[in-house]
Design a protein around this motif. Sequence first.
Motif, PDB file in Angstrom:
ATOM      1  N   LEU A  97      -3.562   3.627   2.271  1.00 13.24           N
ATOM      2  CA  LEU A  97      -4.293   2.563   3.579  1.00 13.24           C
ATOM      3  C   LEU A  97      -3.324   1.924   4.379  1.00 13.24           C
ATOM      4  CD1 LEU A  97      -7.538   1.811   3.419  1.00 13.24           C
ATOM      5  CD2 LEU A  97      -6.338  -0.069   1.711  1.00 13.24           C
ATOM      6  N   GLN A  98      -3.788   1.590   5.989  1.00 11.75           N
ATOM      7  CA  GLN A  98      -3.497   1.182   6.763  1.00 11.75           C
ATOM      8  C   GLN A  98      -3.697   0.208   7.242  1.00 11.75           C
ATOM      9  OE1 GLN A  98      -1.842   3.884   9.267  1.00 11.75           O
ATOM     10  NE2 GLN A  98      -0.229   2.044  10.356  1.00 11.75           N
ATOM     11  N   LEU A  99      -3.370  -1.518   8.165  1.00  5.32           N
ATOM     12  CA  LEU A  99      -4.390  -2.031   8.334  1.00  5.32           C
ATOM     13  C   LEU A  99      -2.904  -3.419   9.489  1.00  5.32           C
ATOM     14  CD1 LEU A  99      -3.711  -5.156   5.260  1.00  5.32           C
ATOM     15  CD2 LEU A  99      -5.811  -3.510   5.991  1.00  5.32           C
ATOM     16  N   ASN A 100      -3.775  -3.114  10.432  1.00  4.63           N
ATOM     17  CA  ASN A 100      -3.379  -3.195  11.951  1.00  4.63           C
ATOM     18  C   ASN A 100      -4.225  -4.268  12.436  1.00  4.63           C
ATOM     19  OD1 ASN A 100      -1.856  -3.002  14.144  1.00  4.63           O
ATOM     20  ND2 ASN A 100      -3.368  -1.688  15.294  1.00  4.63           N
ATOM     21  N   SER A 101      -3.184  -5.657  12.778  1.00  2.01           N
ATOM     22  CA  SER A 101      -4.168  -6.972  13.761  1.00  2.01           C
ATOM     23  C   SER A 101      -2.781  -7.641  14.188  1.00  2.01           C
ATOM     24  CB  SER A 101      -4.162  -7.467  11.634  1.00  2.01           C
ATOM     25  OG  SER A 101      -4.468  -8.983  12.381  1.00  2.01           O
ATOM     26  N   GLU A 107      -7.824  -4.576  11.847  1.00  5.81           N
ATOM     27  CA  GLU A 107      -8.738  -3.399  11.152  1.00  5.81           C
ATOM     28  C   GLU A 107      -8.295  -2.891  10.098  1.00  5.81           C
ATOM     29  OE1 GLU A 107      -8.047  -0.934  14.864  1.00  5.81           O
ATOM     30  OE2 GLU A 107      -5.955  -0.366  14.749  1.00  5.81           O
ATOM     31  N   THR A 108      -8.813  -2.487   9.354  1.00  3.15           N
ATOM     32  CA  THR A 108      -8.028  -1.366   7.941  1.00  3.15           C
ATOM     33  C   THR A 108      -8.656   0.280   8.108  1.00  3.15           C
ATOM     34  OG1 THR A 108      -9.161  -2.893   7.014  1.00  3.15           O
ATOM     35  CG2 THR A 108      -8.568  -0.838   5.416  1.00  3.15           C
ATOM     36  N   ILE A 109      -7.545   0.901   8.357  1.00  9.36           N
ATOM     37  CA  ILE A 109      -7.851   2.394   8.607  1.00  9.36           C
ATOM     38  C   ILE A 109      -7.476   2.880   7.367  1.00  9.36           C
ATOM     39  CG2 ILE A 109      -6.085   4.101  10.154  1.00  9.36           C
ATOM     40  CD1 ILE A 109      -5.491   1.907  11.593  1.00  9.36           C
ATOM     41  N   LEU A 110      -8.268   4.561   7.561  1.00  3.71           N
ATOM     42  CA  LEU A 110      -8.197   5.037   5.943  1.00  3.71           C
ATOM     43  C   LEU A 110      -8.045   6.473   6.883  1.00  3.71           C
ATOM     44  CD1 LEU A 110     -10.633   2.588   5.885  1.00  3.71           C
ATOM     45  CD2 LEU A 110     -10.468   4.504   3.523  1.00  3.71           C
ATOM     46  N   PHE A 157       0.665  -1.394   0.760  1.00  6.48           N
ATOM     47  CA  PHE A 157      -0.298  -0.126  -0.623  1.00  6.48           C
ATOM     48  C   PHE A 157       1.047   1.415  -0.016  1.00  6.48           C
ATOM     49  CE2 PHE A 157      -2.936  -2.969   2.666  1.00  6.48           C
ATOM     50  CZ  PHE A 157      -3.957  -3.101   0.884  1.00  6.48           C
ATOM     51  N   ARG A 158       2.446   1.264   1.226  1.00  2.00           N
ATOM     52  CA  ARG A 158       2.615   2.911   0.367  1.00  2.00           C
ATOM     53  C   ARG A 158       3.611   2.957  -0.725  1.00  2.00           C
ATOM     54  NH1 ARG A 158       7.644   3.507   1.341  1.00  2.00           N
ATOM     55  NH2 ARG A 158       8.661   1.848   1.245  1.00  2.00           N
ATOM     56  N   THR A 159       4.100   0.966  -1.013  1.00  2.00           N
ATOM     57  CA  THR A 159       4.605   1.428  -2.688  1.00  2.00           C
ATOM     58  C   THR A 159       3.833   1.892  -3.930  1.00  2.00           C
ATOM     59  OG1 THR A 159       5.345  -0.024  -2.672  1.00  2.00           O
ATOM     60  CG2 THR A 159       6.783   1.116  -1.793  1.00  2.00           C
ATOM     61  N   GLY A 207      -6.277  -2.721  -2.679  1.00  5.57           N
ATOM     62  CA  GLY A 207      -4.996  -2.269  -3.735  1.00  5.57           C
ATOM     63  C   GLY A 207      -5.619  -0.233  -4.372  1.00  5.57           C
ATOM     64  N   ASN A 208      -7.175  -1.049  -5.300  1.00  5.84           N
ATOM     65  CA  ASN A 208      -7.923  -0.688  -5.209  1.00  5.84           C
ATOM     66  C   ASN A 208      -8.259   0.851  -4.537  1.00  5.84           C
ATOM     67  OD1 ASN A 208     -10.934   0.449  -6.331  1.00  5.84           O
ATOM     68  ND2 ASN A 208     -10.003   0.154  -8.866  1.00  5.84           N
ATOM     69  N   ILE A 209      -8.852   0.740  -3.412  1.00  4.62           N
ATOM     70  CA  ILE A 209      -9.352   1.732  -2.673  1.00  4.62           C
ATOM     71  C   ILE A 209      -8.201   2.800  -2.044  1.00  4.62           C
ATOM     72  CG2 ILE A 209      -9.583   2.383  -0.248  1.00  4.62           C
ATOM     73  CD1 ILE A 209     -11.514  -0.177  -0.572  1.00  4.62           C
ATOM     74  N   ASN A 210      -6.640   2.023  -1.875  1.00  9.54           N
ATOM     75  CA  ASN A 210      -5.346   2.281  -1.627  1.00  9.54           C
ATOM     76  C   ASN A 210      -4.907   3.847  -2.775  1.00  9.54           C
ATOM     77  OD1 ASN A 210      -3.093   2.763   0.041  1.00  9.54           O
ATOM     78  ND2 ASN A 210      -2.097   1.916  -1.894  1.00  9.54           N
ATOM     79  N   GLU A 211      -5.426   3.073  -4.130  1.00  4.42           N
ATOM     80  CA  GLU A 211      -4.892   3.649  -5.580  1.00  4.42           C
ATOM     81  C   GLU A 211      -5.684   5.076  -5.597  1.00  4.42           C
ATOM     82  OE1 GLU A 211      -1.931   3.571  -7.308  1.00  4.42           O
ATOM     83  OE2 GLU A 211      -1.388   2.126  -5.262  1.00  4.42           O
ATOM     84  N   ARG A 212      -7.200   5.153  -5.214  1.00  5.71           N
ATOM     85  CA  ARG A 212      -8.631   6.030  -4.962  1.00  5.71           C
ATOM     86  C   ARG A 212      -7.454   6.607  -4.499  1.00  5.71           C
ATOM     87  NH1 ARG A 212     -13.194   3.538  -5.225  1.00  5.71           N
ATOM     88  NH2 ARG A 212     -13.868   5.961  -4.604  1.00  5.71           N
TER      89      ARG A 212
END
Length: 589
Positions: A555-559, A566-569, A520-522, A539-544
């Motif tokens: 986009l960032q994931l934590n688990s 959890e998905t963080i926007l 998601f970062r790169t 990935g589609n959401i991250n690119e948008r």
Amino acid sequence: MVRTFQALSIKSKVTLAFIFFILIPFSVLGLYSYNQSQRFIQAQLLANSQTTAKQIKYTIESKIDLIESVSNNITYNYRLQQFLGEPYSSDSNSLDTYFNYAAPLVNYAMLFQKINIQQISIYTNNTSIPEGFGSFYSEQKIKKETWYDTFMASEKKTLWVLNTIQADGSELFRYIQKMISIEGSYLGVTIVDVRSSDLLEPAESPNIANQPVYVLDENHKVIPQGNNDTLKALDKVSSSLFSQGYAKESGFLYVADTLKDVQHVIVMVIQLPPLLGSLQVAANLAFILTFIVLLIAFYFVLKMTLSKMKTSIKQMDLAIETGFKPIPIVRKDEFGVITEKFNILLNKITLLLSDMIKKETMHKDAQLIALQSQINPHFIYNTLDIFSAKMEIAGQYDVSDAMADFGKMMRYNMDGHAKFATLSDELRYLGQYMTLQKVKYGDSIHFRVHVPNELLTIQVLKFILQPIVENSVKHGFAKQDTLDIDIYVSQESDLSIRICVKDNGAGIGTTRLNELNEQFRTSVYLAKGDKDRESIGLGNINERLKLFYGENYPLQLNSIEGQFAETILTLPYDAKRIEENDNVYRVNY
């Protein structure tokens, strides 16, 4: 000869016309330079006179600054303000302050200054202080002055009173300043008197230009002095003297400059040198006649050139009216080049018109297809409404609600082409989606939303939450029978918006979690197979997010595996920070 001239380019024709009709005649008119030299001499005389006038002005204004400085030193003296602001008592130390400080303060100011101040007076509203020493007086003595009421009613703190006539007939400038304590209390006024002859002495003394200088009052009335003939001419000078700073009248050059604060005008009068009589007149007449002849000559040259240009324009109009037919090229000069370029332009216009007709036809066909395609979605909406009503009649309320929500979701998907929606609309869309999921999972799935009401109206990208919730539903039931999904929306300290989608499902392993966050970062996605297909939606959401908000909003994931995921926007928000409160919009399913 005529054919050779016609074959020349327009540039050559203009050059020849300049040589024969301008350069040679104006070389003969050398006498015209005399007029220019006279103007130069007058310009130099004006510049020198303005410099001298400014020097006189700055000298007088320096004296004005000294007077105001002396007044400020007395008016803003804190110990003197204390003395004037307290009741005078002979039993206290008031008498010592009066004799040893207040009176000497004024006397020292009279002695140690670079201008001949006639008198410094302090008029106080403290009636308990005795008058004396030629400096301290009761304010009652000046209340009948013409300037007193107007000055006291205004917000001005200082005032210059001009042309006060004394008993000996002399003129006096009076600088008046209100004395206001640090606490804002009015204590009286300080008045500094100086004779007009002392203040305006630089204007009356001989100057380096050895030219007479006069002083005008605020009404532009001349103070009588010097030569009477010059004074009469000065009274009739035009108003441009005060708007432009100089004027020329009756063989004299007048240079004026205004003194600050006192609003007097100093005027320097310089006699202009006489022009060369008849020879100059003859030269001017010769110049005018020659100029007229040259204008006529140029008129005929331009007329000939413009007539050919009009002919070319008529040919262009004819070409446009006859369907953009090319113009025949019969000349080799610039007009021939213009005709050639115009023919190229006509050809391009013809091609563009052809393309436009084709595109317009295709556009109308596309509009017709789009109008026809709108019939199908409306047919689907109406059919779903019929099924929903039928299920409700049959008592299958859950299925009826699910079909109604499905119809609303389709409308939301197909309605318009907007990229953004309010957070409230996105959450409503999620609620409709969860209604469909409860048809399958029943009470095994719980969905809750926690968001402050103030944030419901913010604009977010459409369809960025539903794929994340769908991913939680898909993978959350992997190792358990129930699933809780919570959405938290808050505003961070940096004024950004944080949206967190959290579930208590199976979670994600540490290795896989780090791998996804790095992707998601790169924005470099390494698909490994069908089991990783869920990363495509994320990935589609991250690119948008990065496309519309910038690279700093991935986009960032934590688990923790086996506990939660959890998905963080993070979205930018420019509004003011919203304080924490209990006014939270909650949705439970």
